[in-house]
Scaffold this active site. Structure first.
Site, PDB file in Angstrom:
ATOM      1  N   ASN A   1      18.856   7.319 -22.267  1.00 35.61           N
ATOM      2  CA  ASN A   1      18.068   7.051 -23.475  1.00 35.61           C
ATOM      3  C   ASN A   1      17.709   5.581 -23.596  1.00 35.61           C
ATOM      4  OD1 ASN A   1      18.003   9.571 -25.455  1.00 35.61           O
ATOM      5  ND2 ASN A   1      19.869   9.618 -24.242  1.00 35.61           N
ATOM      6  N   THR A   2      18.657   4.721 -23.222  1.00 34.10           N
ATOM      7  CA  THR A   2      18.414   3.283 -23.367  1.00 34.10           C
ATOM      8  C   THR A   2      17.269   2.851 -22.462  1.00 34.10           C
ATOM      9  OG1 THR A   2      20.793   3.102 -23.773  1.00 34.10           O
ATOM     10  CG2 THR A   2      19.579   1.059 -23.422  1.00 34.10           C
TER      11      THR A   2
ATOM     12  N   HIS B   1      25.897  10.110 -22.526  1.00 37.57           N
ATOM     13  CA  HIS B   1      27.357  10.201 -22.482  1.00 37.57           C
ATOM     14  C   HIS B   1      27.908  11.148 -23.563  1.00 37.57           C
ATOM     15  CE1 HIS B   1      27.416   6.670 -19.917  1.00 37.57           C
ATOM     16  NE2 HIS B   1      28.727   6.703 -19.867  1.00 37.57           N
TER      17      HIS B   1
ATOM     18  N   CYS C   1      22.274   9.930 -26.464  1.00 37.19           N
ATOM     19  CA  CYS C   1      22.849   9.142 -25.377  1.00 37.19           C
ATOM     20  C   CYS C   1      23.478  10.148 -24.427  1.00 37.19           C
ATOM     21  CB  CYS C   1      23.915   8.181 -25.889  1.00 37.19           C
ATOM     22  SG  CYS C   1      24.867   7.404 -24.559  1.00 37.19           S
TER      23      CYS C   1
ATOM     24  N   GLU D   1      33.787   6.560 -20.940  1.00 36.77           N
ATOM     25  CA  GLU D   1      34.001   5.889 -19.641  1.00 36.77           C
ATOM     26  C   GLU D   1      35.486   5.749 -19.333  1.00 36.77           C
ATOM     27  OE1 GLU D   1      31.693   4.053 -17.450  1.00 36.77           O
ATOM     28  OE2 GLU D   1      30.014   5.085 -18.395  1.00 36.77           O
TER      29      GLU D   1
ATOM     30  N   ASP E   1      20.218   6.717 -14.125  1.00 33.29           N
ATOM     31  CA  ASP E   1      20.926   6.358 -15.359  1.00 33.29           C
ATOM     32  C   ASP E   1      21.649   5.036 -15.126  1.00 33.29           C
ATOM     33  OD1 ASP E   1      22.006   6.808 -18.024  1.00 33.29           O
ATOM     34  OD2 ASP E   1      23.928   7.129 -17.044  1.00 33.29           O
ATOM     35  N   SER E   2      22.004   4.386 -16.225  1.00 32.64           N
ATOM     36  CA  SER E   2      22.773   3.154 -16.122  1.00 32.64           C
ATOM     37  C   SER E   2      24.122   3.406 -15.452  1.00 32.64           C
ATOM     38  CB  SER E   2      22.996   2.577 -17.521  1.00 32.64           C
ATOM     39  OG  SER E   2      23.671   3.528 -18.314  1.00 32.64           O
TER      40      SER E   2
END
Ligand code: DGL
Length: 296
Positions: free
Chosen positions: A70-71, A191, A189, A155, A6-7
């Site tokens: 997802n991105t 998050h 997403c 975040e 993941d990012s």
């Protein structure tokens, strides 16, 4: 080992469910925290960063990598699967994403085919959900809603605050302003499950809200059932090795009722102690074994 990428932290909400569903395997999680968020980055940039991460996880011995983002799934998966994988030294390794299994699930859930997607600006602009859902369920209508403030809220651990509620209500109203009849809403997403309670409060009770963790976990279990050649390549968790021998992808070992406990190792491109604190929130348990790495 199964690689999970993941990012940043979001993929941990997927890893958590995968590890719960398939505890007999070893996992290597990689969060590109130093370069997150990906959601507002260009197509080329997300593709390049994701390919670097996939190569890294392959080099660590993962024959299978899940893009738990997802991105990255929206902007990089297809090209990696179709263009990069066949040219690599071992073309039998595999990369799977989170959008296809989610698209499959909405068809089982929705009664009226009116689907809402909450996602990062990048995921919504890519129209990946629209495309995948149209392939499987051509009569469905998909309404995308970018939610640029939700990742920063998570975040910064501001989930249970009036500020979070303000932005949740705002994007929910924007989505339902496009189509009040939406009966299925996807948290597109990784998050967003951390904002679930607030989202659930503002989404009309007639609509279901779907998180991806369990869907992706179930889809992976199904993939491994259908691909024994891949399943045999995956490293078992230490406890599983010491236990009763090989077990099938199910929650408890075949030979005993005691659930296996998965081995999880964490990699991040940021400082390990920073990662550890936030990752523990996503995993719902203390996160250790964190190593800093560099991607290039
Ligand atoms: N994990 C990303 C996703 O699922 C969101 C975070 C980011 O923008 O990097 O889309």
């Amino acid at each position: 080992m199964i690689g999970v990428f993941d990012s940043g932290y979001g993929g941990l909400s997927v890893l958590r469910e995968i590890a719960k569903r398939l505890p007999q395997y070893s996992y290597l999680y990689l969060g590109d925290n130093a370069r997150a968020p990906y959601g507002t980055r260009s197509f080329d940039c997300v593709y390049e960063f994701t390919l670097q991460a996939v190569r890294y996880l392959f080099d660590q011995g993962c024959p299978l990598v899940i893009l738990a983002c997802n991105t990255a799934s929206a902007k990089a998966l297809r090209t990696i699967q179709q263009r990069d994988l066949p040219d690599m030294d071992d073309p039998t390794r595999r990369v799977l994403g989170v959008i296809r299994p989610t698209a499959e699930k909405v068809g089982e859930i929705s009664k009226n085919g009116q689907i809402g997607i909450f996602g990062t600006p990048g995921t919504i602009a890519s129209e990946s959900y629209d495309i995948e859902i149209a392939k499987l369920w051509p009569d469905f209508h998909v309404y995308g809603q970018p939610c640029p403030m939700w990742v920063p809220i998570v975040e910064n651990m501001e989930m249970n605050t009036p500020g979070a509620d303000y932005f949740v209500e705002k994007y929910v109203n924007q989505l339902f302003g496009k189509q009040p009849e939406i009966d299925t809403v996807v948290l597109g997403c990784t998050h967003y499950p951390l904002l679930y309670d607030s989202i659930r409060r503002f989404v009309p009770p007639t609509a279901q809200v779907i998180s991806q963790g369990e869907i992706v976990a179930e889809s992976l279990a199904d993939y491994l059932r259908r691909h024994p050649e891949m399943e045999h390549r995956l490293q078992r968790s230490e406890q599983c090795e010491q236990g009763a021998g090989p077990c099938s992808p199910q929650i408890t070992c075949e030979q005993g009722p005691v659930p296996c406990s998965p081995d999880i190792t964490y990699l991040t491109t940021e400082h390990p102690s920073k990662f550890q604190d936030m990752a523990s929130v996503f995993m719902g348990q203390p996160v250790e074994n964190v190593t800093k790495i560099q991607l290039s």
